[in-house]
Design an enzyme around this catalytic site. Sequence first.
Site, PDB file in Angstrom:
ATOM      1  N   ASP A   1      44.113  10.977  -7.952  1.00  0.00           N
ATOM      2  CA  ASP A   1      43.287   9.905  -8.500  1.00  0.00           C
ATOM      3  C   ASP A   1      43.472   9.868 -10.014  1.00  0.00           C
ATOM      4  OD1 ASP A   1      40.923   7.972  -7.888  1.00  0.00           O
ATOM      5  OD2 ASP A   1      40.287   9.104  -9.665  1.00  0.00           O
ATOM      6  N   ILE A   2      43.671   8.646 -10.567  1.00  0.00           N
ATOM      7  CA  ILE A   2      43.771   8.500 -12.023  1.00  0.00           C
ATOM      8  C   ILE A   2      42.357   8.579 -12.596  1.00  0.00           C
ATOM      9  CG2 ILE A   2      44.453   6.985 -13.917  1.00  0.00           C
ATOM     10  CD1 ILE A   2      46.584   5.818 -12.110  1.00  0.00           C
TER      11      ILE A   2
ATOM     12  N   GLU B   1      43.388   3.056  -7.516  1.00  0.00           N
ATOM     13  CA  GLU B   1      44.075   3.959  -8.436  1.00  0.00           C
ATOM     14  C   GLU B   1      44.421   5.290  -7.780  1.00  0.00           C
ATOM     15  OE1 GLU B   1      39.625   4.643  -9.173  1.00  0.00           O
ATOM     16  OE2 GLU B   1      40.958   3.041  -8.523  1.00  0.00           O
TER      17      GLU B   1
END
Length: 690
Positions: free
Chosen positions: A551-552, A594
């Site tokens: 996950d960003i 994302e």
Amino acid sequence: MVEQMVATMVMVSERGAEQSFPLDGPKITVGREEGCNIVLPNAWVSRRHACLRANGDGWVLVDEGSTHFTYHNKNVLKERQEQKLTHGDHVCFGGKVNFVFLDHEDESALERVVDLLKPNQPPGAKDSYANFLAKQMDSVFSSLKDRGSDATLVEQLNDRVSRSVAELRCLYEVGNAINAETELDKVLELILTYIIPATGAERGFIMLLDAEGKDLRTVLARDRDQGLSSDELTTFSKSIARRALETGKTIVSKDTASDPDISSKSILDYQIRSAICAPLVARGDPLGTLYVDAKESLKEFGTKDVDFFTALANQSAIAVYNSQLMRELRDANRDLMRRVTELKALFEVSQRLNMGTDLKGVLETILDKSIEVLGAERGSIMLFDEGTDMLRVRLLRGDIPGAVAGAAPPAASGAIGLRRGEGIAGKVVETGQGIISNKGFADPLFKKMVAREKDIRQILCVPLRIQENVIGVINLINKKSNEDFESDDLRLLQSLASQAAVTIDNNRLYNLSIYDGLTGVFVHRHFQRELLKSFDTARRYGRDFSLLLIDIDHFKRFNDTYGHQVGDLVLAEVAALFKRTARTSDIVARYGGEEFAMILPETSIQGARAFAERLRALVEANIIQSRGGPLHVTISLGVSSLAQGQPSNKDDLIKQADAALYDAKRSGRNRVACAVTEDNEVATRSPDAP
């Protein structure tokens, strides 16, 4: 011991050796042009007739498309056919100029060929029924004279029978000669070779009807020794020829000056005294006419010549008809073989294309088969770059890496771009029509860029079309045979291009279905399929297998602060880094929003954690340049692994990785966390981030 010397071509006639030409270069040209090494000022020799080429320790003879053929030991050479020469070979150019090939001095070899050139009876004549009949009639007339019969009557009978026997012998010889040959051009040549002297004529003309059966055209004209001048080719009585064809009967003009049906002034100016013409008819169908004439001093044709000339024309018509049938049969057979080759090529291409969806493999299959079937030296495929709308080279194949149609040879695939209408390839895209350019580098359409393109002799370029849209082109460069590209070549390449375009488009649609358009990694649906397949394989064979969910961190801030375009840039840059870092066997996918996922076959939990930590550090160290300034991005990663057959299904593996990811984010982000099972003693959290 034989004295060694330079190989020599010795010109000979029935009188003996005439002139010697030493073969003292790598290539010796023969023809009527002044620039040839051996110049033969004879109308039957073409301007560029043939050549002799050094080949290893010997010489080969090559016909260069001559009009009246090149003969080797009385056999006709096909155009461009190579024939190795051996000592004493008889070579004849145009059926008129004779040579002997010698690699050392040898008078006996010269004499053998000279003897062949001396006048003698045509083959089979001495054994013919006509010859037997002549001998029998000579015996009868001698007996009549011995018995005191009327001498005048005997002489008259002798003259008539002798003429009939001579004509019968001539018909026999002509029939034997022309019916033994199947090549139309050679048959026509033999007809005039025999009939001009047999009839006592000076000149002969063969006229054949065109394909529509309407117009007569002269296909061969000659006199006793040489071909006719350009003026003489049209100087004959067309009115006699037309009447013979219309009436189906032999027409004779004993004296053209007093013949009211002779309307051509040129006939009188050329001093043609007498002419005779017969229709060429086979199986009831008119083929053309056979015409001979003579000047004042040579011959006067009359009614006594009609039967003989008609018989000659009938013999000739049969030979012409048979040779035309043979030509049509050869043409049909050649077309059939070409069609079989085309269908085989299309089938093979179809089979290969159906076995794979890799675009590079598709392009290689199409281009390799096109080059092979059409005998090209090299080729290229150019496709449109969606970003710039430019034609760019996607693949080069062949013997010599070089130029493509309308562009310089690129240093690497995609280095050269062409706009619509630019160069030959650009013109094909603009018009949607294939182009044959047998001028190559000299074609005004060709876009010249570098000097090395000068080796381009022929170009064949066709569009890759999907419905009404042209997505690229296929180019072929130079035929290995150095022949021109033809309409049949264009048609075949268009068929191959149609298959290629459909496959390329299918490949594009397939890629759209499995790849994310923004990031270029696999979509979620494809990820689920690959995860199931890889998980089942690893569990069945007890192999290591791991999964990363990524996950960003704080991605929403990029969108809120800089806008969605910058957010998309972050997604694309991070995905590109993932792809560069992953192994060939790893699978990178966009899990949603994302979030990303990575499948790591043959990887234990320890290896997966080490890899995840390296990936985290790379992203943290990477600076993304945007219009709003440099961006610093971090990621959080959750790791799960298959160990000792657990978990039992892929969904549980995902749940474990998702739980680990949640743990990494809850612990402060920019971290790696690993899932824990009853049999897994790996720590759940990474050390504090530096």
